[in-house]
Motif scaffolding. Structure first.
Motif, PDB file in Angstrom:
ATOM      1  N   ALA B  77       0.828  -1.208   0.000  1.00 20.15           N
ATOM      2  CA  ALA B  77       0.000   0.000   0.000  1.00 20.15           C
ATOM      3  C   ALA B  77       0.863   1.259   0.000  1.00 20.15           C
ATOM      4  O   ALA B  77       0.486   2.287  -0.547  1.00 20.15           O
ATOM      5  CB  ALA B  77      -0.940   0.000   1.207  1.00 20.15           C
ATOM      6  N   MET B  78       2.037   1.179   0.598  1.00 15.96           N
ATOM      7  CA  MET B  78       2.952   2.333   0.560  1.00 15.96           C
ATOM      8  C   MET B  78       3.478   2.548  -0.859  1.00 15.96           C
ATOM      9  O   MET B  78       3.913   3.649  -1.202  1.00 15.96           O
ATOM     10  CB  MET B  78       4.142   2.117   1.508  1.00 15.96           C
ATOM     11  CG  MET B  78       3.789   2.279   2.984  1.00 15.96           C
ATOM     12  SD  MET B  78       5.194   1.849   4.058  1.00 15.96           S
ATOM     13  CE  MET B  78       6.272   3.279   3.822  1.00 15.96           C
ATOM     14  N   GLY B  79       3.498   1.461  -1.661  1.00 11.83           N
ATOM     15  CA  GLY B  79       3.948   1.645  -3.043  1.00 11.83           C
ATOM     16  C   GLY B  79       4.836   0.546  -3.594  1.00 11.83           C
ATOM     17  O   GLY B  79       5.246   0.613  -4.756  1.00 11.83           O
ATOM     18  N   ALA B  80       5.169  -0.464  -2.784  1.00  9.49           N
ATOM     19  CA  ALA B  80       5.969  -1.574  -3.313  1.00  9.49           C
ATOM     20  C   ALA B  80       5.173  -2.288  -4.395  1.00  9.49           C
ATOM     21  O   ALA B  80       3.939  -2.242  -4.408  1.00  9.49           O
ATOM     22  CB  ALA B  80       6.338  -2.542  -2.190  1.00  9.49           C
ATOM     23  N   SER B 188      -1.808   5.780   0.904  1.00  4.76           N
ATOM     24  CA  SER B 188      -3.002   6.546   0.539  1.00  4.76           C
ATOM     25  C   SER B 188      -4.153   5.561   0.347  1.00  4.76           C
ATOM     26  O   SER B 188      -3.940   4.352   0.228  1.00  4.76           O
ATOM     27  CB  SER B 188      -2.745   7.288  -0.779  1.00  4.76           C
ATOM     28  OG  SER B 188      -2.538   6.337  -1.807  1.00  4.76           O
ATOM     29  N   LEU B 189      -5.360   6.083   0.291  1.00  9.34           N
ATOM     30  CA  LEU B 189      -6.520   5.225   0.083  1.00  9.34           C
ATOM     31  C   LEU B 189      -6.369   4.465  -1.235  1.00  9.34           C
ATOM     32  O   LEU B 189      -6.627   3.262  -1.321  1.00  9.34           O
ATOM     33  CB  LEU B 189      -7.794   6.078   0.061  1.00  9.34           C
ATOM     34  CG  LEU B 189      -9.088   5.276   0.174  1.00  9.34           C
ATOM     35  CD1 LEU B 189      -9.099   4.448   1.462  1.00  9.34           C
ATOM     36  CD2 LEU B 189     -10.306   6.204   0.128  1.00  9.34           C
ATOM     37  N   LYS B 190      -5.889   5.205  -2.253  1.00  7.56           N
ATOM     38  CA  LYS B 190      -5.670   4.610  -3.561  1.00  7.56           C
ATOM     39  C   LYS B 190      -4.625   3.489  -3.454  1.00  7.56           C
ATOM     40  O   LYS B 190      -4.784   2.406  -4.034  1.00  7.56           O
ATOM     41  CB  LYS B 190      -5.167   5.705  -4.522  1.00  7.56           C
ATOM     42  CG  LYS B 190      -5.478   5.424  -5.965  1.00  7.56           C
ATOM     43  CD  LYS B 190      -5.156   6.663  -6.823  1.00  7.56           C
ATOM     44  CE  LYS B 190      -4.282   6.253  -7.981  1.00  7.56           C
ATOM     45  NZ  LYS B 190      -3.183   7.152  -8.270  1.00  7.56           N
ATOM     46  N   GLY B 191      -3.595   3.767  -2.683  1.00  7.60           N
ATOM     47  CA  GLY B 191      -2.536   2.778  -2.471  1.00  7.60           C
ATOM     48  C   GLY B 191      -3.064   1.518  -1.809  1.00  7.60           C
ATOM     49  O   GLY B 191      -2.710   0.404  -2.174  1.00  7.60           O
ATOM     50  N   ILE B 192      -3.928   1.712  -0.831  1.00  4.29           N
ATOM     51  CA  ILE B 192      -4.497   0.567  -0.108  1.00  4.29           C
ATOM     52  C   ILE B 192      -5.352  -0.280  -1.045  1.00  4.29           C
ATOM     53  O   ILE B 192      -5.289  -1.508  -1.028  1.00  4.29           O
ATOM     54  CB  ILE B 192      -5.320   1.052   1.112  1.00  4.29           C
ATOM     55  CG1 ILE B 192      -4.386   1.737   2.121  1.00  4.29           C
ATOM     56  CG2 ILE B 192      -6.068  -0.104   1.769  1.00  4.29           C
ATOM     57  CD1 ILE B 192      -5.078   2.494   3.232  1.00  4.29           C
ATOM     58  N   ALA B 194      -5.081  -0.396  -4.356  1.00  5.09           N
ATOM     59  CA  ALA B 194      -4.192  -1.005  -5.350  1.00  5.09           C
ATOM     60  C   ALA B 194      -3.454  -2.209  -4.768  1.00  5.09           C
ATOM     61  O   ALA B 194      -3.203  -3.202  -5.463  1.00  5.09           O
ATOM     62  CB  ALA B 194      -3.189   0.026  -5.862  1.00  5.09           C
ATOM     63  N   ALA B 195      -3.119  -2.121  -3.479  1.00  2.00           N
ATOM     64  CA  ALA B 195      -2.338  -3.183  -2.835  1.00  2.00           C
ATOM     65  C   ALA B 195      -3.051  -4.518  -2.890  1.00  2.00           C
ATOM     66  O   ALA B 195      -2.426  -5.574  -2.960  1.00  2.00           O
ATOM     67  CB  ALA B 195      -2.037  -2.797  -1.391  1.00  2.00           C
TER      68      ALA B 195
END
Ligand code: FAD
Ligand code: AMP
Lengths: 324, 249
Positions: B77-80, B188-192, B194-195
């Motif tokens: 979620a942070m971006g990995a 971010s919410l988007k990140g979560i 996408a994760a």
């Protein structure tokens, strides 16, 4: 005689004082196991000149591996040379300081020897010919007793815990040629030290730490004066003031900062959050100065003064100066 | 630029730690677990590198129980980009067996950089990063506050007593990151969202032996502290106590 290996740390051509603690710790283990202490130093030409004094703290033999290639620290280069030495000598216990170099190096040496490692030990016990180490976990909320099924036992000792004890030995100086196969993959190019005199919080016997109660970065002058009055003190900081940019991260004490075990720790204008305690709860004596009588720091402090730090600290500095 | 970040699930720094009946492990009941705070710095550093390079991937790897998947999702979620869980039923395995299992997995992958946290805040060992590097025979540096990649080599600032040192490393290498230039971003919410769709591979691993924890014990209680007095007038009494009772002056 296999020997207890004591790593003598040198940086910038100088043997660091923490090495005396490592030799002292090694001495106590050697006495328990009926072995000798073998102190080992790596460095550039001339590094052996200062090593002789370590016999005063109980080194039976001092091995000096002086070679231009080892002038600057290289973790992989040092690990290779030390592991080769340890294998050749069949050392039974290998002790590093839990300093920034020791903590960098010891895990690599252990892995190279194919053994596990115990970091930041605060007590070493020999019982029935077996070594056990005590080490804090969970930021000092738990102490683990660890045994080493494989030989050698590789460990590091937390600075300021094993106070140097004089135990004069013959301490013959011997030279050896450190193994140097291949290029070093990692090498120190530059040392950006603060002033030579400035002591690091992790090594100073007295630490004077300040928190948000100081109100302004300029006011840390008050703490620097107090530290100066002691002569052997370092200034520390809570995360709140490091995050605010008042103090450098190198001074931060706590969970995400440094762990300190000085004889005397001052928490000044610091509330005593659990993450701060994580870094200083093993100090021998803790003094808190805080204007809030309910501040959690008073629960862990040996002595507290409730009051305005801007009044209390200058008075304290004056009295310490008077002691000389 | 392929970056691997090793992350661990650990009790929150606020957690009250209680021992289990056998006194060789902690009782996880009621303990909140989080992504190791130092590993957050490492993830942030990896994401910054990838962003600066404009290409590449960030893979997060964790060894632990099935719940470590949650920790990996946080990192995703942070971006990995992708995650690997090395699943084991071993409780609190020691440094060497963990390092061997991680090195076994990483050795078969392509990477330029492997990042670690300075230490895991449960076992406080500062060991796994250096051990993995040695097992993979790559250079390493620990306590890194900031680094840059120039002309195929890494320049890393390492925190040392009283200052810092600049270490030069050849690639590929391993760095253990501490607090410094990398302030971890919040997912971010988007990140979560996408994760949830990012790949998370699970593999069973079996671990070897390491050092043996004979017992755990709570720290020695500090004797109840004492308020010496109020205001500057309490200072002389404090000095007396420090000299005569605590004998530290
Ligand atoms: C994952 C994580 C890691 C963390 N790591 C760390 C860490 O490594 N180190 C750390 O310190 N914190 C750490 N923290 C932060 C910690 O939780 C606290 O927020 C922090 O320690 C508070 O700093 P402080 O005591 O300076 O500030 P505050 O909590 O604001 O306390 C200031 C104190 O000053 C007192 N005061 C104010 N004025 C005066 C005066 N004139 N005279 C006397 N006293 C006065 C107040 O009564 C108060 O007690 C971490 C937090 C997390 C979540
Ligand atoms: N079980 C694990 N899985 C993945 N990475 C780990 C694990 N244990 C430790 N690490 C990594 O190694 C670093 C140092 O951990 P430690 O040696 O346990 O203090 C951590 O910050 C992680 O980056």
């Amino acid at each position: 005689m296999p020997g207890i290996f004591a790593f003598v740390e040198a940086r910038d051509g100088e043997i660091r004082p923490v090495s005396r603690e490592v030799v002292t710790a090694a001495r106590s283990v050697a006495d328990g196991l009926g072995e000798e202490v073998h102190a080992v130093v790596l460095g550039g030409a001339g590094i052996g000149d200062q090593a002789g004094s370590l016999s005063r703290y109980g080194a039976d033999r001092i091995f000096v591996g002086a070679d231009e290639a080892f002038t600057n620290y290289s973790v992989d280069g040092y690990a290779r040379a030390l592991a080769a030495f340890i294998r050749e000598h069949g050392c039974s216990v290998v002790i590093f300081p839990a300093s920034s170099m020791g903590k960098d190096l010891a895990p690599r040496v252990a892995a190279r020897l194919g053994v596990d490692y115990a970091a930041e030990c605060t007590a070493l016990e020999v019982e029935g010919g077996t070594l056990a180490a005590v080490r804090p976990q969970y930021a000092g909320k738990v102490f683990a007793t660890v045994r080493f099924p494989e030989s050698p036992a590789v460990l590091s000792v937390r600075p300021n815990v094993f106070q140097p004890v004089e135990a004069e030995r013959e301490g013959a100086l011997e030279t050896f040629t450190p193994e140097r196969a291949g290029d070093f993959g990692s090498i120190v190019r530059e040392l950006k030290a603060g002033s030579q005199e400035a002591r690091d919080v992790s090594e100073a016997p007295v630490v004077v730490s300040g928190g948000r109660g100081l109100r302004d970065p300029e006011n840390f002058k008050i703490l620097e004066d107090l530290a100066g009055a002691f002569g052997n003190a370092a200034v520390g900081a809570s995360r709140a003031v490091v995050d605010a940019g008042w103090r450098p991260h190198g001074e931060q004490v706590g969970q995400t900062g440094k762990t300190v075990s000085p004889s005397l720790y001052f928490a000044i204008g610091i509330s005593g959050a659990i993450q701060h305690l994580a870094g200083m709860r093993t100090a021998k004596c803790i003094v808190a100065i805080n204007k809030d009588p309910d501040a959690p720091i008073f629960k862990i402090a040996d002595y507290g003064i409730v009051g305005d730090l801007f009044e209390v600290v200058p008075r304290l500095t004056e009295e310490i100066r008077r002691l000389g | 630029m392929n970056i691997i970040v090793c992350v661990k699930r650990v009790p929150d720094s606020e957690a009250r730690i209680q021992l289990s009946d056998g006194k060789t492990s902690i009782d996880p009941t009621g303990v909140k677990f989080v992504l190791n705070p130092y590993d957050e710095f490492a993830i942030e550093a990896a994401l910054k590198q990838k962003e600066a390079a404009g290409e590449g991937s960030v893979t997060v790897v964790s060894l632990g129980g099935p719940q470590s998947a949650e920790t990996l999702r946080t990192a995703l979620a942070m971006g990995a980009d992708s995650a690997v869980l090395l699943k084991t039923s071993a409780e609190n395995p020691s440094g060497l067996p963990v390092a061997r299992a991680l090195a076994g997995e990483l050795g078969g992958r392509e990477y330029d950089l492997i990042l670690f946290g300075l230490k895991a805040i449960d076992d406080d060992q500062h060991a796994v990063g250096g051990m993995v590097a040695e097992l993979l025979d790559i250079p390493s540096a620990s306590a890194v506050t900031e680094f840059a990649i120039e002309d195929g080599s890494v320049r890393a600032d390492r925190e040392v007593e009283g200052g810092s040192e600049v270490v030069e490393l050849s690639l590929p290498c391993a760095l253990s990151i501490t607090k410094g230039a990398y302030e971890p971003r919040y997912p971010s919410l988007k990140g979560i969202m996408a994760a949830k769709r990012k790949p998370l591979e699970e593999k069973e691993v079996s671990l070897g032996e390491g050092n043996e924890t004979v017992r755990l014990a709570p720290p020695q209680e500090r004797a109840a502290g004492r308020i010496v007095g109020e205001g500057p007038d309490a200072v002389p009494e404090l000095i007396r106590l420090l000299r005569e009772e605590a004998k530290v002056l």
